[in-house]
Write an enzyme that holds these catalytic residues in place. Structure first.
Site, PDB file in Angstrom:
ATOM      1  N   TYR A   1       0.663  -1.255  -0.319  1.00  0.00           N
ATOM      2  CA  TYR A   1      -0.235  -0.364   0.010  1.00  0.00           C
ATOM      3  C   TYR A   1       0.630   1.534  -0.140  1.00  0.00           C
ATOM      4  O   TYR A   1       0.336   2.157  -0.450  1.00  0.00           O
ATOM      5  CB  TYR A   1      -1.064  -0.032   0.979  1.00  0.00           C
TER       6      TYR A   1
ATOM      7  N   GLY B   1       7.399  -5.710   5.428  1.00  0.00           N
ATOM      8  CA  GLY B   1       7.640  -6.355   6.991  1.00  0.00           C
ATOM      9  C   GLY B   1       5.825  -7.150   6.609  1.00  0.00           C
ATOM     10  O   GLY B   1       5.396  -6.819   5.943  1.00  0.00           O
TER      11      GLY B   1
ATOM     12  N   ASN C   1       9.583 -11.940  10.277  1.00  0.00           N
ATOM     13  CA  ASN C   1       9.587 -10.738   8.853  1.00  0.00           C
ATOM     14  C   ASN C   1      10.527  -9.524   9.393  1.00  0.00           C
ATOM     15  O   ASN C   1      10.849  -9.201   8.861  1.00  0.00           O
ATOM     16  CB  ASN C   1       8.224 -10.766   8.509  1.00  0.00           C
TER      17      ASN C   1
ATOM     18  N   SER D   1       6.333   3.283  13.077  1.00  0.00           N
ATOM     19  CA  SER D   1       4.961   3.611  13.288  1.00  0.00           C
ATOM     20  C   SER D   1       5.034   4.251  15.106  1.00  0.00           C
ATOM     21  O   SER D   1       5.876   4.023  15.599  1.00  0.00           O
ATOM     22  CB  SER D   1       4.797   2.684  13.456  1.00  0.00           C
TER      23      SER D   1
ATOM     24  N   TYR E   1       3.675  -6.859  17.140  1.00  0.00           N
ATOM     25  CA  TYR E   1       4.122  -6.286  15.736  1.00  0.00           C
ATOM     26  C   TYR E   1       4.577  -4.544  16.314  1.00  0.00           C
ATOM     27  O   TYR E   1       6.104  -4.446  15.366  1.00  0.00           O
ATOM     28  CB  TYR E   1       2.539  -5.810  15.076  1.00  0.00           C
TER      29      TYR E   1
ATOM     30  N   LYS F   1       8.509  -3.440  15.516  1.00  0.00           N
ATOM     31  CA  LYS F   1       9.303  -1.877  15.292  1.00  0.00           C
ATOM     32  C   LYS F   1       9.980  -1.562  16.124  1.00  0.00           C
ATOM     33  O   LYS F   1      11.146  -0.539  16.034  1.00  0.00           O
ATOM     34  CB  LYS F   1       8.525  -1.314  15.007  1.00  0.00           C
TER      35      LYS F   1
ATOM     36  N   ASN G   1      -1.667   7.655  10.827  1.00  0.00           N
ATOM     37  CA  ASN G   1      -2.625   6.207  10.075  1.00  0.00           C
ATOM     38  C   ASN G   1      -2.838   6.832   8.328  1.00  0.00           C
ATOM     39  O   ASN G   1      -3.605   7.561   8.360  1.00  0.00           O
ATOM     40  CB  ASN G   1      -3.678   6.693  10.976  1.00  0.00           C
TER      41      ASN G   1
ATOM     42  N   LEU H   1     -10.059   1.136  10.220  1.00  0.00           N
ATOM     43  CA  LEU H   1     -11.129   1.903   9.628  1.00  0.00           C
ATOM     44  C   LEU H   1     -12.055   2.567   8.643  1.00  0.00           C
ATOM     45  O   LEU H   1     -12.938   1.915   7.917  1.00  0.00           O
ATOM     46  CB  LEU H   1     -10.664   3.061  10.878  1.00  0.00           C
TER      47      LEU H   1
HETATM   48  P1  NAD Z   1       1.477  -3.632   3.354  1.00  0.00           P
HETATM   49  O1  NAD Z   1       1.680  -5.181   3.379  1.00  0.00           O
HETATM   50  O2  NAD Z   1       0.720  -3.023   2.260  1.00  0.00           O
HETATM   51  O3  NAD Z   1       3.156  -3.558   2.368  1.00  0.00           O
HETATM   52  C1  NAD Z   1       4.306  -4.483   2.728  1.00  0.00           C
HETATM   53  C2  NAD Z   1       4.829  -4.915   1.988  1.00  0.00           C
HETATM   54  O4  NAD Z   1       6.201  -5.995   2.151  1.00  0.00           O
HETATM   55  C3  NAD Z   1       3.555  -6.235   0.864  1.00  0.00           C
HETATM   56  O5  NAD Z   1       3.855  -5.595  -0.440  1.00  0.00           O
HETATM   57  C4  NAD Z   1       4.782  -7.615   1.707  1.00  0.00           C
HETATM   58  O6  NAD Z   1       3.804  -8.696   0.281  1.00  0.00           O
HETATM   59  C5  NAD Z   1       5.664  -7.263   1.202  1.00  0.00           C
HETATM   60  N1  NAD Z   1       6.306  -8.333   2.383  1.00  0.00           N
HETATM   61  C6  NAD Z   1       6.209  -8.873   3.650  1.00  0.00           C
HETATM   62  N2  NAD Z   1       7.041  -9.456   4.642  1.00  0.00           N
HETATM   63  C7  NAD Z   1       7.709  -9.584   3.858  1.00  0.00           C
HETATM   64  C8  NAD Z   1       9.452  -9.943   3.348  1.00  0.00           C
HETATM   65  N3  NAD Z   1       9.655 -10.899   3.735  1.00  0.00           N
HETATM   66  N4  NAD Z   1       9.846 -10.270   1.791  1.00  0.00           N
HETATM   67  C9  NAD Z   1       9.013  -9.411   1.195  1.00  0.00           C
HETATM   68  N5  NAD Z   1       8.273  -8.845   0.541  1.00  0.00           N
HETATM   69  C10 NAD Z   1       7.537  -8.458   2.082  1.00  0.00           C
HETATM   70  O7  NAD Z   1       1.977  -2.498   4.383  1.00  0.00           O
HETATM   71  P2  NAD Z   1       1.950  -1.340   3.805  1.00  0.00           P
HETATM   72  O8  NAD Z   1       0.355  -0.772   4.807  1.00  0.00           O
HETATM   73  O9  NAD Z   1       2.731  -0.413   2.695  1.00  0.00           O
HETATM   74  O10 NAD Z   1       2.800  -0.610   4.408  1.00  0.00           O
HETATM   75  C11 NAD Z   1       4.790  -0.692   4.914  1.00  0.00           C
HETATM   76  C12 NAD Z   1       5.393  -0.607   6.236  1.00  0.00           C
HETATM   77  O11 NAD Z   1       5.076   0.602   7.206  1.00  0.00           O
HETATM   78  C13 NAD Z   1       4.751  -1.700   6.855  1.00  0.00           C
HETATM   79  O12 NAD Z   1       6.058  -2.198   7.106  1.00  0.00           O
HETATM   80  C14 NAD Z   1       4.209  -1.128   8.321  1.00  0.00           C
HETATM   81  O13 NAD Z   1       4.450  -2.348   9.031  1.00  0.00           O
HETATM   82  C15 NAD Z   1       4.256  -0.251   7.788  1.00  0.00           C
HETATM   83  N6  NAD Z   1       3.171   0.677   8.270  1.00  0.00           N
HETATM   84  C16 NAD Z   1       2.484   1.102   7.947  1.00  0.00           C
HETATM   85  C17 NAD Z   1       0.772   1.133   8.592  1.00  0.00           C
HETATM   86  C18 NAD Z   1      -0.011   1.078   7.911  1.00  0.00           C
HETATM   87  O14 NAD Z   1      -1.256   1.728   8.530  1.00  0.00           O
HETATM   88  N7  NAD Z   1      -0.386   0.493   6.478  1.00  0.00           N
HETATM   89  C19 NAD Z   1       1.211   2.264   9.940  1.00  0.00           C
HETATM   90  C20 NAD Z   1       2.978   2.413  10.669  1.00  0.00           C
HETATM   91  C21 NAD Z   1       3.402   1.810  10.285  1.00  0.00           C
HETATM   92  C1  UD1 Z   2      -3.901   0.718  13.693  1.00  0.00           C
HETATM   93  C2  UD1 Z   2      -3.022  -0.347  14.718  1.00  0.00           C
HETATM   94  C3  UD1 Z   2      -1.614   0.027  14.921  1.00  0.00           C
HETATM   95  C4  UD1 Z   2      -1.436   0.663  13.445  1.00  0.00           C
HETATM   96  C5  UD1 Z   2      -1.807   1.740  12.563  1.00  0.00           C
HETATM   97  C6  UD1 Z   2      -2.294   2.263  11.627  1.00  0.00           C
HETATM   98  C7  UD1 Z   2      -4.325  -1.582  16.041  1.00  0.00           C
HETATM   99  C8  UD1 Z   2      -4.892  -2.087  17.858  1.00  0.00           C
HETATM  100  N1  UD1 Z   2      -3.580  -0.639  16.455  1.00  0.00           N
HETATM  101  O1  UD1 Z   2      -4.156   1.502  14.563  1.00  0.00           O
HETATM  102  O2  UD1 Z   2      -0.632  -0.256  15.445  1.00  0.00           O
HETATM  103  O3  UD1 Z   2      -0.197   1.560  13.108  1.00  0.00           O
HETATM  104  O4  UD1 Z   2      -3.579   0.654  12.666  1.00  0.00           O
HETATM  105  O5  UD1 Z   2      -2.787   2.720  10.690  1.00  0.00           O
HETATM  106  O6  UD1 Z   2      -4.654  -2.651  14.986  1.00  0.00           O
HETATM  107  N2  UD1 Z   2     -11.972   1.529  13.956  1.00  0.00           N
HETATM  108  C9  UD1 Z   2     -13.944   1.381  14.683  1.00  0.00           C
HETATM  109  N3  UD1 Z   2     -14.102   0.624  13.700  1.00  0.00           N
HETATM  110  C10 UD1 Z   2     -13.447  -0.751  12.409  1.00  0.00           C
HETATM  111  C11 UD1 Z   2     -11.893  -0.788  12.842  1.00  0.00           C
HETATM  112  C12 UD1 Z   2     -11.455   0.976  13.566  1.00  0.00           C
HETATM  113  O7  UD1 Z   2     -14.374   1.681  15.014  1.00  0.00           O
HETATM  114  O8  UD1 Z   2     -14.470  -2.172  12.517  1.00  0.00           O
HETATM  115  C13 UD1 Z   2     -11.689   2.268  15.349  1.00  0.00           C
HETATM  116  C14 UD1 Z   2     -10.986   2.592  15.692  1.00  0.00           C
HETATM  117  O9  UD1 Z   2     -11.232   1.363  17.396  1.00  0.00           O
HETATM  118  C15 UD1 Z   2      -9.768   3.673  16.325  1.00  0.00           C
HETATM  119  C16 UD1 Z   2      -9.829   4.056  15.102  1.00  0.00           C
HETATM  120  O10 UD1 Z   2     -10.771   3.440  13.674  1.00  0.00           O
HETATM  121  O11 UD1 Z   2     -10.135   3.913  17.093  1.00  0.00           O
HETATM  122  C17 UD1 Z   2      -8.968   3.547  13.820  1.00  0.00           C
HETATM  123  O12 UD1 Z   2      -8.958   2.433  13.646  1.00  0.00           O
HETATM  124  P1  UD1 Z   2      -7.619   1.694  12.634  1.00  0.00           P
HETATM  125  O13 UD1 Z   2      -7.854   1.847  11.437  1.00  0.00           O
HETATM  126  O14 UD1 Z   2      -7.241   0.091  13.485  1.00  0.00           O
HETATM  127  O15 UD1 Z   2      -6.062   2.570  13.085  1.00  0.00           O
HETATM  128  P2  UD1 Z   2      -5.105   1.908  14.279  1.00  0.00           P
HETATM  129  O16 UD1 Z   2      -6.598   1.274  15.943  1.00  0.00           O
HETATM  130  O17 UD1 Z   2      -5.594   3.480  15.447  1.00  0.00           O
END
Ligand code: NAD
Ligand code: UD1
Length: 345
Positions: A13, A84, A101, A126, A151, A155, A181, A202
């Site tokens: 993503y 990851g 991972n 994060s 998780y 991090k 987020n 969400l």
């Molecule tokens: P995502 O799952 O969409 O992308 C992660 C990608 O890594 C995927 O394409 C997956 O196939 C690949 N992958 C996973 N393990 C692998 C491995 N061992 N070797 C090679 N490829 C591997 O996730 P994202 O939302 O794009 O998040 C990217 C990074 O940002 C992650 O490290 C995630 O923890 C961090 N992050 C995401 C969020 C969020 O809300 N999306 C928030 C905070 C941090």
């Molecule tokens: C979650 C992860 C956090 C990660 C982040 C990335 C948890 C506990 N935490 O955070 O580690 O970094 O995603 O974006 O999973 N909500 C609803 N209904 C739903 C889904 C969510 O009410 O179906 C509410 C949740 O209670 C929260 C808010 O929406 O208050 C956001 O939720 P979410 O998108 O899952 O993100 P975080 O919980 O902040």
């Protein structure tokens, strides 16, 4: 200086949006991804948006021989490390997979970088590293830790590894980007978030309710100590977030050491405000029901954004309206995500 950037997890993503942002300013991108949570169709979409090719190695960051080959075959200037696993609840059930991972994968990558002399590194961290006790807004100088799931702990641990690495080897320059987020999608509607199964987060859940895939949203608790009783989060548009990586790469040049930066918009928005904003921006209603709290959720957190603005010159420019409209455009155009066009290659 070489313009090649290695992007691990670049098919995911945030990775795909970052590839587009990098290509737009002239970087050549090389991706390593094992597709465990993504589809190769997303890379074709990136190429369509940018009009430029992506060099793709399908494989695992745990595969040291593959990484050696990637570094040998290219002139890599810096690494952005997204690869990851990221689902909090799954990490509680599968801690070994998460530590393997996220921690071992990062160590293998770092060691391969050191061996090939590539020492600029951007890490996807994060807001979760601030743990469960930190006061808001979260500022980078706060002590981190007190994480509540594997998780988050993974991090936090990788951040420690990176701080120690930078302290031991003054050639390393490392940016720890703490995302709040991430939501939204590219305005083309071609790439976006494509969760497998029932979405945990969400916005993907709301989008699937709106498109008719799910009946109603469960709002997890309305008895929190917040203005409307629902949790506050700092939502940041993924296109802004992608720009943050471009700024971080620029920042790394000529620097050494490791620095953490919050990437958030700097304000808390409630769950009900998100529902209303989505309905307002799209004209589609989102039926919801308030249910009990989700275990592990914090009432409210958002970023102090001063450091990212001051040092990276980065601020979140896109507002709630764009976040909602872009999420909806992507979901509407791709109701089954990438699946409908994925041939499994
Ligand atoms: P995502 O799952 O969409 O992308 C992660 C990608 O890594 C995927 O394409 C997956 O196939 C690949 N992958 C996973 N393990 C692998 C491995 N061992 N070797 C090679 N490829 C591997 O996730 P994202 O939302 O794009 O998040 C990217 C990074 O940002 C992650 O490290 C995630 O923890 C961090 N992050 C995401 C969020 C969020 O809300 N999306 C928030 C905070 C941090
Ligand atoms: C979650 C992860 C956090 C990660 C982040 C990335 C948890 C506990 N935490 O955070 O580690 O970094 O995603 O974006 O999973 N909500 C609803 N209904 C739903 C889904 C969510 O009410 O179906 C509410 C949740 O209670 C929260 C808010 O929406 O208050 C956001 O939720 P979410 O998108 O899952 O993100 P975080 O919980 O902040």
């Amino acid at each position: 200086m070489s313009s090649q950037v290695l992007v691990t997890g670049g098919v995911g993503y945030i990775g795909t949006h970052t590839l587009v942002a990098l290509q737009e300013v002239g970087y050549d991108v090389i991706v390593v991804d094992n597709l465990c949570n993504s589809s190769a169709v997303a890379l074709q979409r990136v190429e369509t948006i940018s009009g430029k090719p992506v060099c793709f190695y399908r494989g695992d960051i745990l595969d040291r021989a593959l990484l050696n080959r990637v570094f040998a075959e290219n002139q890599i200037f810096a690494v952005i490390h997204f690869a990851g696993l990221k689902a909090v609840s799954e990490s509680l059930r599968k801690p070994i997979e998460y530590y393997q991972n996220n921690i071992i994968g990062s160590l293998v990558l770092l060691d391969a970088m050191r061996a090939s002399g590539v020492k600029r590194f951007v890490f996807s961290s994060s807001a979760t590293v601030y743990g469960s006790e930190a006061p808001v807004p979260y500022v980078e100088t706060l002590q981190t830790g007190n994480t509540t799931n594997p998780y988050g702990t993974s991090k936090w641990m990788v951040e420690q590894v990176l701080q120690d690495t930078a302290a031991a080897d003054s050639e390393f320059a490392i940016a720890l980007l703490r995302y709040f987020n991430p939501v939204g999608a590219h305005p083309s509607g071609l790439i976006g978030e494509d969760p497998q199964g029932i979405p945990n987060n969400l916005l993907p859940y709301i989008a699937q309710v709106a498109v008719g895939k799910r009946e109603e949203l469960s709002v997890f608790g309305d008895d929190y100590p917040t203005p409307d009783g629902t949790c506050l989060r700092d939502y940041v548009h993924v296109v802004d977030l992608a720009q943050g990586h471009v700024r971080a790469l620029e920042w790394l040049v000529g620097r050494t050491g490791a620095e953490a930066f919050n990437l958030g918009a700097g304000r808390g928005i409630s769950v009900l405000e998100i529902v209303r904003a989505f309905e307002h921006a799209t004209g589609v209603s989102v039926p919801f029901r308030v249910v009990s709290r989700r275990e592990g959720d914090l009432p409210a957190f958002w970023a102090d954004t001063f450091k990212a603005k001051q040092e990276l010159g980065w601020v979140a420019n896109l507002g709630l309206e764009e976040m909602m409209v872009d999420t909806w455009r992507w979901q509407n155009a791709n109701p089954q995500g990438y699946q409908a066009v994925d041939t499994g290659k």
